[in-house]
Design a protein around this motif. Structure first.
Motif, PDB file in Angstrom:
ATOM      1  N   ASP A 142      -4.835   5.497  -2.178  1.00  0.00           N
ATOM      2  CA  ASP A 142      -3.599   5.374  -1.400  1.00  0.00           C
ATOM      3  C   ASP A 142      -3.359   3.927  -0.991  1.00  0.00           C
ATOM      4  N   GLY A 143      -4.417   3.261  -0.519  1.00  0.00           N
ATOM      5  CA  GLY A 143      -4.285   1.854  -0.173  1.00  0.00           C
ATOM      6  C   GLY A 143      -3.939   1.001  -1.382  1.00  0.00           C
ATOM      7  N   ALA A 144      -4.512   1.373  -2.525  1.00  0.00           N
ATOM      8  CA  ALA A 144      -4.208   0.640  -3.754  1.00  0.00           C
ATOM      9  C   ALA A 144      -2.731   0.753  -4.108  1.00  0.00           C
ATOM     10  N   LEU A 145      -2.192   1.947  -3.975  1.00  0.00           N
ATOM     11  CA  LEU A 145      -0.769   2.140  -4.279  1.00  0.00           C
ATOM     12  C   LEU A 145       0.116   1.354  -3.317  1.00  0.00           C
ATOM     13  N   ASP A 146      -0.281   1.313  -2.046  1.00  0.00           N
ATOM     14  CA  ASP A 146       0.497   0.538  -1.068  1.00  0.00           C
ATOM     15  C   ASP A 146       0.495  -0.947  -1.426  1.00  0.00           C
ATOM     16  N   GLU A 147      -0.659  -1.477  -1.779  1.00  0.00           N
ATOM     17  CA  GLU A 147      -0.739  -2.892  -2.150  1.00  0.00           C
ATOM     18  C   GLU A 147       0.026  -3.163  -3.439  1.00  0.00           C
ATOM     19  N   ALA A 148      -0.093  -2.248  -4.403  1.00  0.00           N
ATOM     20  CA  ALA A 148       0.607  -2.447  -5.677  1.00  0.00           C
ATOM     21  C   ALA A 148       2.112  -2.504  -5.468  1.00  0.00           C
ATOM     22  N   ALA A 149       2.592  -1.739  -4.489  1.00  0.00           N
ATOM     23  CA  ALA A 149       4.033  -1.732  -4.220  1.00  0.00           C
ATOM     24  C   ALA A 149       4.521  -3.063  -3.667  1.00  0.00           C
ATOM     25  N   GLU A 150       3.634  -3.875  -3.095  1.00  0.00           N
ATOM     26  CA  GLU A 150       4.001  -5.169  -2.517  1.00  0.00           C
ATOM     27  C   GLU A 150       3.899  -6.319  -3.519  1.00  0.00           C
ATOM     28  N   THR A 151       3.499  -6.006  -4.746  1.00  0.00           N
ATOM     29  CA  THR A 151       3.214  -7.056  -5.723  1.00  0.00           C
ATOM     30  C   THR A 151       4.475  -7.800  -6.146  1.00  0.00           C
ATOM     31  N   ALA A 152       4.316  -9.101  -6.327  1.00  0.00           N
ATOM     32  CA  ALA A 152       5.434  -9.937  -6.799  1.00  0.00           C
ATOM     33  C   ALA A 152       5.787  -9.569  -8.241  1.00  0.00           C
ATOM     34  N   PRO A 153       7.057  -9.746  -8.634  1.00  0.00           N
ATOM     35  CA  PRO A 153       7.494  -9.347  -9.982  1.00  0.00           C
ATOM     36  C   PRO A 153       6.674  -9.944 -11.114  1.00  0.00           C
TER      37      PRO A 153
END
Length: 666
Positions: A142-153
Motif C-alpha cells: 500500500d505504501g509502495a502504491l502511494d509513493e508510486a502515485a507521487e512519481t514524476a513523469p
C-alpha cells in the motif's frame, strides 16, 4: 684617542666545540645507530607506498554505475560505498547505492540511503519511484502504491512497474498482469518489465506465458541476473533441474553474490543430487546475505538427508528461527519432530503449513498423522476430512481416518473407511490429487476471469454424479481459458482417466509435460501411457524424468515397479532397496514390490519377510495380500499362498494380474 681596530685586524672568535661526551661513540655504536635510522626511514617509506590512496569519489561512482548497468549489483554496491567514503555528503552517490540495494532486494538499506540522499540535497521528486520499490521490498504494497502515485513523469515507467508488482503482492493478479502488459505495449524493450511479467505468470501457473516473457527478458538483457534467474526457474519447471543449472550459473557469472540466484542454484543442485556443490552455494548465499533464512533452511535439508538431525534443527533455529515462516522449513521442522516421536511439536509446525497452504493435500495428510499420534483423533479427522470425503482419496488417508474413528470408539465408521482403503489407490493419482495443482488451477482460472472455486466444484460434482461428458467439457473449457497452464491440462487429463479414455488422457498429459516436466505430471503421463498399452513410451518418459531428477523418490518407486512388471527382478531389487533405505519400512507399496522382486529372483525367504511386513501394514489391501501370497508361493507354502491370493482376488475381482497369480497357483 681610542685605539682604532680595523676589521682585518680584529681578533678572531674562537669556535666553541660542543662537547658531548655522552654521545661520543665508537665506530661500532655509530654504525648501529645509522642502521637503525635507515631502517626506520625505509619502513616509513614502504608504509606510505603500500597505503591505499584516498578513493576518488567520481571514479568510484562511475564504476558503480557501470557495474550496475552490467548487472553486477554486488560490485555496484561496493563501488558506491567507496564513493561515499570519499565524499560522505554526495547525494547522488547515496542514491546510486540505494539503487544497488534495491536490485539486491534489500529494501530497508535502500530506504536508509534514500533518506541520506535527500538529506544531502537531492530533490524528493526524484526519489518517489525508488521509495516505492523500497517499501514494496519491505512488505508494504500500500505504501509502495502511494509513493508510486507521487512519481514524476520522467520516472513513470519505473513507477508503473513497481505499482504492478505491489498489486500482485496484494493478490490482484489480473490487474497486475494487465498493468504490465499495458506497460510493455508502450515500451516493448523493457527487460525489467518482461522479467516481472514472467515472474507473475510463473507464480500463477501460466508456464507457457512465463516462457515467452522470460525468453524476451533474457534476449533484451543477456547479463541481467534477475532475468537469467527467472529463465532458470522456467527451464527447471519445464525440463528439470539439470537443464536449469546453466541459467543459474549464467546469473552468477554476472554477479557471483546475487542472493536469489544462489538460493535457486543451491536448491537445484540438491534436486540433482549434487550435495557438496549445494553446500558451497549456500555458504556463498550466507556471505551475500548473512543469516539468510533460505540458505539456513537448505543447509538444514542437507543435514537431515545425512541423518544429522540435531544439526538440522539447530540450523532451522539460527537467528531466532528466521526460517520458521518458510513453507519448506515448516515441513522439515515437523518431519524432524515426527521422526523423533515429538508428535505434538510436529503437529504445531504442520498446522502452520496448512494455514498457509490450505489446499496442500500432502500437508493435510501429515498433519492428520501427527494429530492421530498425539491422541487428538477428532482434530485428525478435521484435518483429513476434506481429502477423505473425495471419491479419489488415497488408501493412506483413508486408513488414517479409519484409525481416528476407531480411537473415538466409532467402529462402524472405521470399518467403512478401512473397506475403502482396501480398494483405493496407494497415493492420490486421480482428479485434482496433487499438492499444488488445485492452487495453480485456481490462479489460472482467476487469470482467465472465471470463478475457480465454482469451476472446480462443477467438475467434481459432474464426476461424482457420473456426468463424465459434462466434466470433460468443463475441462476443455479450462484448457481453452489457460492454454499455457499445465494445471488445466492435468484437470482435463484426470477427467479423461476417470472415464477410462487413457489414450486421450496421455495426449493431454503430454501437453502438460511440455509445459511442466514435474513429478505430478510425469507420474500421470507414465500411468496413462501404461494403461493405454504403450509401455515403451512410458518407460522412455520415466527415464527422461529420472535423468533430470535422480533424487525423485516417486520416480524411483515407479521405476522399481516397472522393473518388477517387466521381469527385471535384480534391477528392481537394487532400485527398490535404495528407496527403502531412504523412506524406511513403512511404505507398503515398496515392500510389496520388494516381495514380488525377491520372489521372482527365487529368494523366497526374503520375499516372505517383505510380504509379511506389507500385509501387516494393510491387511485389507488387495495388493498387500497378493504380494504376500506370491512370496509364500515362492517359498513353497502353497496353502498359505492360496489363502492370501484368494483373499486378494475377492478384494479386487477385476484385477487381471491377481487373477493370473491365483490361476498359476492352481
Amino acid at each position: 684617542m681610542a685605539e682604532v681596530r680595523y676589521p682585518m685586524l680584529r681578533r678572531r672568535k674562537r669556535r666553541r666545540r660542543l662537547k658531548l661526551p655522552a654521545l661520543v661513540m665508537g665506530n661500532r655504536e655509530r654504525a648501529v645507530a645509522i642502521g637503525l635510522l635507515c631502517a626506520i626511514i625505509v619502513a616509513i617509506g614502504v608504509t606510505l607506498a603500500l597505503r591505499s590512496p584516498r578513493p576518488d569519489a567520481r571514479k568510484s561512482l562511475i564504476d558503480s554505475l557501470t557495474t550496475l548497468q552490467a548487472g553486477n549489483y554486488s560490485a555496484a554496491r561496493s563501488n558506491a560505498q567507496a564513493a561515499i567514503t570519499a565524499a560522505p555528503s554526495w547525494a547522488i552517490a547515496h542514491a546510486v547505492l540505494a539503487r544497488a540495494y534495491l536490485e539486491l532486494g534489500d529494501g530497508l538499506a535502500a530506504e536508509a540511503e534514500l533518506m541520506r540522499a535527500e538529506g544531502a540535497g537531492l530533490s524528493a521528486d526524484r526519489l518517489h519511484q525508488l521509495r516505492a520499490h523500497a517499501l514494496l521490498l519491505q512488505g508494504d504494497p500500500d505504501g509502495a502504491l502511494d509513493e508510486a502515485a507521487e512519481t514524476a513523469p520522467r520516472y513513470a515507467l519505473y513507477a508503473a512497474r513497481i505499482g504492478a508488482r505491489a498489486r500482485a503482492s496484494r493478490g490482484e493478479v489480473v490487474e497486475a498482469g494487465t498493468a504490465l502488459e499495458a506497460l510493455l505495449d508502450q515500451t516493448p524493450t523493457d527487460a525489467a518489465a518482461w522479467t516481472d511479467l514472467g515472474r507473475l505468470r510463473l507464480t500463477a501457473g501460466d508456464i507457457g506465458g512465463a516462457t515467452v516473457a522470460a525468453t524476451r527478458a533474457v534476449a533484451l538483457a543477456p547479463r541481467e541476473p534477475a532475468a537469467l534467474t527467472l529463465q532458470g526457474d522456467v527451464i527447471r519447471s519445464r525440463y528439470g533441474p539439470i537443464a536449469a543449472l546453466a541459467w543459474f550459473e549464467a546469473a552468477l557469472d554476472s554477479d557471483a553474490y546475487y542472493h536469489p540466484a544462489l538460493i535457486e542454484y543451491a536448491a537445484t543442485l540438491g534436486d540433482a543430487g549434487r550435495n557438496g556443490e549445494m553446500l558451497a552455494a549456500t555458504r556463498r548465499a550466507l556471505l551475500a546475505r548473512p543469516g539468510s533464512p533460505q540458505a539456513l533452511y537448505l543447509q538444514a535439508v542437507l543435514a537431515a538427508r545425512s541423518g544429522r538431525i540435531d544439526l538440522a534443527r539447530s540450523l532451522l533455529r539460527q537467528r531466532g528461527g528466521a526460517s520458521d515462516g518458510l513453507p519448506g522449513a515448516l515441513l522439515l521442522s515437523g518431519s524432524l519432530d515426527y521422526a523423533q516421536g515429538k508428535f505434538e511439536q510436529a503437529a504445531t509446525a504442520w498446522r502452520q503449513l496448512v494455514a498457509q497452504q490450505p489446499l496442500n493435500v500432502g500437508a493435510r495428510r501429515l498433519l492428520g498423522a501427527a494429530l492421530l499420534r498425539s491422541d487428538s483423533p477428532q482434530d485428525a479427522l478435521d484435518s483429513l476430512r476434506p481429502i477423505g470425503v473425495r471419491a479419489d482419496a488415497d488408501s493412506y488417508t483413508l486408513t488414517l481416518m479409519a484409525r481416528a474413528f476407531e480411537a473415538r470408539g466409532d467402529r462402524q465408521s472405521a470399518a467403512v473407511f478401512l473397506d475403502r482403503a482396501g480398494s483405493a489407490s496407494v497415493a492420490p493419482a486421480a482428479v485434482f490429487a496433487t499438492d499444488d495443482a488445485i492452487g495453480a488451477l485456481m490462479a489460472d482460472a482467476a487469470m482467465a476471469g472465471g470463478d475457480p472455486t465454482y469451476v472446480l466444484g462443477v467438475i467434481r460434482g459432474q464426476i461424482a454424479s457420473g456426468d463424465t461428458a459434462g466434466a470433460i467439457a468443463r475441462g476443455r473449457a479450462l484448457v481453452a481459458a489457460g492454454p499455457g497452464a499445465p494445471a488445466a491440462y492435468l484437470a482435463l487429463g484426470d477427467v479423461l482417466m476417470s472415464a477410462g479414455r487413457y489414450g486421450e488422457a496421455s495426449g493431454v498429459y503430454a501437453r502438460a509435460a511440455d509445459l511442466a516436466f514435474d513429478e505430478p505430471t510425469v507420474l500421470r503421463l507414465v500411468d496413462s501411457l501404461g494403461r493405454a498399452g504403450r509401455p515403451n513410451d512410458a518407460a522412455a518418459a520415466l527415464a527422461l524424468y529420472l535423468s533430470q531428477n535422480p533424487q525423485s523418490l516417486a520416480g524411483q518407486r515407479l521405476l522399481g515397479h516397472w522393473q518388477v512388471a517387466s521381469g527385471d527382478f535384480d534391477a528392481a531389487i537394487e532400485t527398490l532397496e535404495g528407496v527403502r533405505r531412504r523412506v524406511g519400512n513403512r511404505d507398503g507399496t515398496v515392500l510389496i514390490d520388494l516381495a514380488r522382486a525377491y520372489a521372482g529372483s527365487d529368494d523366497g525367504a526374503i520375499a516372505v519377510r517383505y510380504g509379511r511386513a506389507a500385509y501387516a501394514l494393510a491387511p485389507g489391501r488387495a495388493a498387500a495380500a497378493d504380494g504376500y501370497g506370491v512370496a509364500l508361493a515362492a517359498d513353497g507354502d502353497t496353502v498359505g499362498a492360496r489363502q492370501l491370493l484368494t483373499k486378494a482376488a475377492l478384494l479386487a475381482p477385476g484385477d487381471a494380474a491377481i487373477a493370473e497369480h491365483l490361476r498359476q497357483l492352481r
